[in-house]
Design a protein around this motif. Structure first.
Motif, PDB file in Angstrom:
ATOM      1  N   ILE A 233       1.030  -0.777  -0.304  1.00  0.00           N
ATOM      2  CA  ILE A 233       0.038   0.019  -0.028  1.00  0.00           C
ATOM      3  C   ILE A 233       0.282   1.098   0.535  1.00  0.00           C
ATOM      4  CG2 ILE A 233      -2.072   1.244   0.897  1.00  0.00           C
ATOM      5  CD1 ILE A 233      -2.870  -1.314   2.308  1.00  0.00           C
ATOM      6  N   GLY A 234       1.055   1.365  -1.382  1.00  0.00           N
ATOM      7  CA  GLY A 234       2.144   3.084  -1.053  1.00  0.00           C
ATOM      8  C   GLY A 234       0.859   3.996  -1.787  1.00  0.00           C
ATOM      9  N   PRO A 235       1.535   4.938  -2.718  1.00  0.00           N
ATOM     10  CA  PRO A 235       0.745   6.780  -2.729  1.00  0.00           C
ATOM     11  C   PRO A 235      -0.444   6.527  -3.539  1.00  0.00           C
ATOM     12  CG  PRO A 235       3.174   6.821  -2.921  1.00  0.00           C
ATOM     13  CD  PRO A 235       2.361   5.427  -2.661  1.00  0.00           C
ATOM     14  N   GLU A 236      -0.267   4.613  -3.946  1.00  0.00           N
ATOM     15  CA  GLU A 236      -1.169   4.666  -5.036  1.00  0.00           C
ATOM     16  C   GLU A 236      -2.359   3.954  -4.850  1.00  0.00           C
ATOM     17  OE1 GLU A 236       1.471   3.544  -6.555  1.00  0.00           O
ATOM     18  OE2 GLU A 236       2.623   5.640  -6.542  1.00  0.00           O
ATOM     19  N   GLY A 237      -2.342   3.598  -3.611  1.00  0.00           N
ATOM     20  CA  GLY A 237      -2.974   2.296  -2.649  1.00  0.00           C
ATOM     21  C   GLY A 237      -2.888   0.914  -3.452  1.00  0.00           C
ATOM     22  N   PRO A 238      -3.758   0.315  -2.300  1.00  0.00           N
ATOM     23  CA  PRO A 238      -3.287  -1.427  -2.751  1.00  0.00           C
ATOM     24  C   PRO A 238      -2.710  -2.263  -4.159  1.00  0.00           C
ATOM     25  CG  PRO A 238      -5.347  -0.737  -1.538  1.00  0.00           C
ATOM     26  CD  PRO A 238      -5.472   0.225  -1.943  1.00  0.00           C
ATOM     27  N   LYS A 239      -1.713  -2.810  -3.882  1.00  0.00           N
ATOM     28  CA  LYS A 239      -1.391  -3.437  -5.027  1.00  0.00           C
ATOM     29  C   LYS A 239      -1.627  -4.937  -4.523  1.00  0.00           C
ATOM     30  CE  LYS A 239       2.334  -2.937  -7.790  1.00  0.00           C
ATOM     31  NZ  LYS A 239       3.115  -1.956  -8.098  1.00  0.00           N
ATOM     32  N   SER A 240      -1.888  -5.642  -5.105  1.00  0.00           N
ATOM     33  CA  SER A 240      -1.289  -7.334  -4.529  1.00  0.00           C
ATOM     34  C   SER A 240      -1.356  -8.105  -5.411  1.00  0.00           C
ATOM     35  CB  SER A 240      -3.195  -7.902  -4.562  1.00  0.00           C
ATOM     36  OG  SER A 240      -2.703  -8.908  -4.163  1.00  0.00           O
ATOM     37  N   SER A 241      -0.252  -8.740  -4.733  1.00  0.00           N
ATOM     38  CA  SER A 241       0.005  -9.624  -5.884  1.00  0.00           C
ATOM     39  C   SER A 241       0.477 -11.248  -4.506  1.00  0.00           C
ATOM     40  CB  SER A 241       2.027  -9.677  -5.868  1.00  0.00           C
ATOM     41  OG  SER A 241       2.308  -8.900  -4.902  1.00  0.00           O
ATOM     42  N   ARG A 242       1.207 -12.282  -5.446  1.00  0.00           N
ATOM     43  CA  ARG A 242       1.431 -13.477  -4.579  1.00  0.00           C
ATOM     44  C   ARG A 242       2.626 -14.196  -4.455  1.00  0.00           C
ATOM     45  NH1 ARG A 242      -3.514 -15.822  -3.174  1.00  0.00           N
ATOM     46  NH2 ARG A 242      -1.923 -17.845  -2.511  1.00  0.00           N
ATOM     47  N   LEU A 243       2.681 -14.293  -3.183  1.00  0.00           N
ATOM     48  CA  LEU A 243       4.590 -15.022  -2.658  1.00  0.00           C
ATOM     49  C   LEU A 243       5.130 -16.160  -3.413  1.00  0.00           C
ATOM     50  CD1 LEU A 243       4.015 -15.453   1.068  1.00  0.00           C
ATOM     51  CD2 LEU A 243       5.531 -13.484   0.140  1.00  0.00           C
ATOM     52  N   ASN A 244       4.083 -16.864  -3.582  1.00  0.00           N
ATOM     53  CA  ASN A 244       4.231 -17.885  -4.714  1.00  0.00           C
ATOM     54  C   ASN A 244       3.319 -18.419  -5.318  1.00  0.00           C
ATOM     55  OD1 ASN A 244       3.901 -19.520  -3.019  1.00  0.00           O
ATOM     56  ND2 ASN A 244       5.633 -20.283  -1.888  1.00  0.00           N
ATOM     57  N   GLY A 245       3.578 -18.417  -6.608  1.00  0.00           N
ATOM     58  CA  GLY A 245       2.684 -18.882  -7.425  1.00  0.00           C
ATOM     59  C   GLY A 245       1.931 -20.028  -7.031  1.00  0.00           C
ATOM     60  N   GLU A 246       1.908 -20.693  -6.729  1.00  0.00           N
ATOM     61  CA  GLU A 246       0.834 -22.047  -6.580  1.00  0.00           C
ATOM     62  C   GLU A 246       0.227 -21.888  -5.337  1.00  0.00           C
ATOM     63  OE1 GLU A 246       3.049 -26.003  -6.370  1.00  0.00           O
ATOM     64  OE2 GLU A 246       3.901 -24.766  -8.664  1.00  0.00           O
ATOM     65  N   GLU A 247      -1.047 -22.329  -5.497  1.00  0.00           N
ATOM     66  CA  GLU A 247      -1.794 -22.711  -4.234  1.00  0.00           C
ATOM     67  C   GLU A 247      -1.682 -23.855  -3.198  1.00  0.00           C
ATOM     68  OE1 GLU A 247      -4.980 -20.859  -2.977  1.00  0.00           O
ATOM     69  OE2 GLU A 247      -4.739 -18.800  -3.951  1.00  0.00           O
TER      70      GLU A 247
END
Ligand code: AMP
Length: 482
Positions: free
Chosen positions: A229-243
């Motif tokens: 969460i920076g100045p542009e708001g929340p940006k989501s990504s994943r630690l590692n691709g697989e669930e």
């Protein structure tokens, strides 16, 4: 290795970040009462204040005035095994190649001693005994491998740093002027975020802390998610691709979280009511009144009463103002530690057949003393009903439990426990009843404290010497964890 029970809270994009974080920590005080701290960032400098004690004692107007900036992370901590010095209080703040880096961690890593040994062999110096510091080193390493400030992307750095880390971590970082929230891929401990009415975003261990700052609940941070969460708001990504498999701590529903929190989309109070109803179906009792052991079993007692039709009454009163130390009477007073915290309501109990609902039995010592108190107040019969199965195994993922030997259910049968505690009958909720009362799917929970099926092999091998649980009647040096 030691275990932390903790609460974390963070703000990004609000000029009042420190004050909002202070309020958030207030709502998370039940998750840790030993130390509290806040780190802020004003665009140029990082500021920190940490101290031993409760949020109300650690922060004042003057202290909060010295924590400027629109990004903040905060932490309340309850640790065990005598590692409770100020140096271990969080958030930890360090300076590295990329600037100031702060972390607030809830959870417990299962392999941190080997990670730490590896880092120390490579020349790293540790200032604390927390496994959180290990993560900071791993981040600094990953950062420099990725070319430092100009080229490194935070998400890539964290993904690389956390790739070899196993165990429970819901963590807030302050890095590169951003608030970053990360939850381990199994999602042991809760973490959620919301949008602040007054602008910006807030992240919290539990949603009750979003309510107090006027943040609209957005959603949970998913297991394995990195939310920057920076100045542009929340940006989501994943630690590692697989669930991978999930292991949410079922004890958060039973005891640890506040009933007014929403966890995994459902109210903790609602789950506890359901536990109480299931308990009444499985272990009915012939009685005149149902009482709770306040506060953590209030909702379960209501559920038991609703299902059984036995009226709910207030039979025990809890003193909320005990603080950390108290002076003992000169002459030894029986059950003093429980007495200072609870008292029985004589008129309600006298001559009654009483069902007492408690959320869990750990060592059995509190229950034993409480049941004696109820009898002295005139209860004719005492039937103890426990809204969770027998706890037989210690936790390695962030809940403080005693060694296996000290867990009464690890070596005693239900009838032996009933005899030790001194009740006319004792009934525990079954595993099936527990799992039917929490939101599905059931295979996404960690239930290791009940059945020993630890999600990580290492934890099991770590043996039973881990942990130094001091329960809620733990006395002058003990800690309150409710
Ligand atoms: P005891 O069986 O005497 O060890 O204590 C049982 C009581 O401790 C129950 O009423 C629970 O509400 C409470 N309890 C359960 N888990 C914990 C924990 N991790 N820390 C402190 N108290 C707990």
């Amino acid at each position: 290795m030691f275990h932390d029970e903790c609460g974390i809270f963070g703000v990004s994009g609000n000029v009042d970040a420190a004050r909002l974080t202070y309020l958030g920590l207030y709502s998370l005080q039940h998750r840790g009462q030993e130390s509290a701290g806040i780190v802020t960032w004003d665009g140029e400098t990082a500021f920190q204040h940490r101290a031993m004690g409760l949020v109300s004692g650690v922060f004042s107007e003057e202290v909060l005035d010295r924590l400027p900036g629109s990004v903040a992370i905060g932490h309340v901590r309850y640790s065990t095994t005598g590692q409770s010095q100020l140096v271990n209080a969080q958030p930890l703040l360090v300076r590295f190649q990329g600037g100031p880096l702060a972390a607030a961690h809830n959870g417990n890593l299962v392999d941190s001693s080997s990670l730490r040994a590896g880092l120390e062999a490579g020349g790293s110096i540790f200032r604390t005994t927390t496994d959180t510091e290990t993560i900071l080193h791993l981040i600094a390493d990953a950062y420099s491998r990725r070319g430092g400030r100009t080229t490194a992307d935070i998400t890539d750095v964290l993904t690389e740093a956390l790739a070899g880390v196993r165990g429970a971590y819901s963590i807030l970082f302050m890095i590169d002027g951003c608030l970053v929230a990360v939850r381990d891929p199994r999602g042991y401990r809760p973490l959620c975020f919301g949008r602040l009415e007054s602008g910006g975003w807030a992240v919290a261990s539990e949603s009750c802390a979003l309510d107090i700052v006027g943040a609209a609940y957005e959603r949970e941070i998913e297991p394995g998610e990195i939310l920057v969460i920076g100045p542009e708001g929340p940006k989501s990504s994943r630690l590692n691709g697989e669930e991978g498999p999930k292991s949410f701590c079922i004890f958060e529903y039973i005891y640890f979280s506040r009933p007014d929190s929403i966890i995994r989309g459902v109210s903790v109070d609602g789950v506890r009511m359901a536990l109480g109803r299931a308990l009444a179906r499985e272990c009915p009792a012939d009685a005149d009144i149902v009482i709770s052991v306040p506060d953590s079993s209030n909702s379960a007692a209501m559920g038991f009463s609703e299902q059984s039709g036995i009226p709910h009454a207030i039979g025990l009163i809890r003193n909320h103002y005990i603080g950390r130390t108290f002076i003992h009477p000169r002459q030894s007073l029986r059950d003093f530690r429980v007495r200072i915290k609870y008292n029985a309501v004589r008129d309600t109990l006298a001559g009654q057949r009483v069902v007492v609902v408690d959320d869990s039995i750990v060592r059995g010592t509190t229950s034993r003393q409480l049941m004696g108190m109820l009898r002295r107040a005139g209860a004719k019969e005492v039937h103890l009903r426990v809204a969770s199965p027998p706890i037989r195994f210690p936790c390695f993922y962030g809940i403080d439990t005693p060694t296996r030997e000290e867990l009464i259910a690890s070596s005693s049968s239900v009838s032996e426990i009933a005899e030790f505690i001194g009740v006319d009958s004792l009934g525990y909720l079954s595993h099936e009843g527990l799992l039917a009362s929490v939101p599905p799917p059931i295979e996404t929970y960690c239930v290791a404290c009940f059945d020993g099926s630890y999600p990580h092999e290492e934890a099991h091998l770590a043996g039973s010497e881990v942990g130094t649980f001091q329960n809620k009647d733990a006395g002058p040096t003990g800690r309150e964890t409710r």
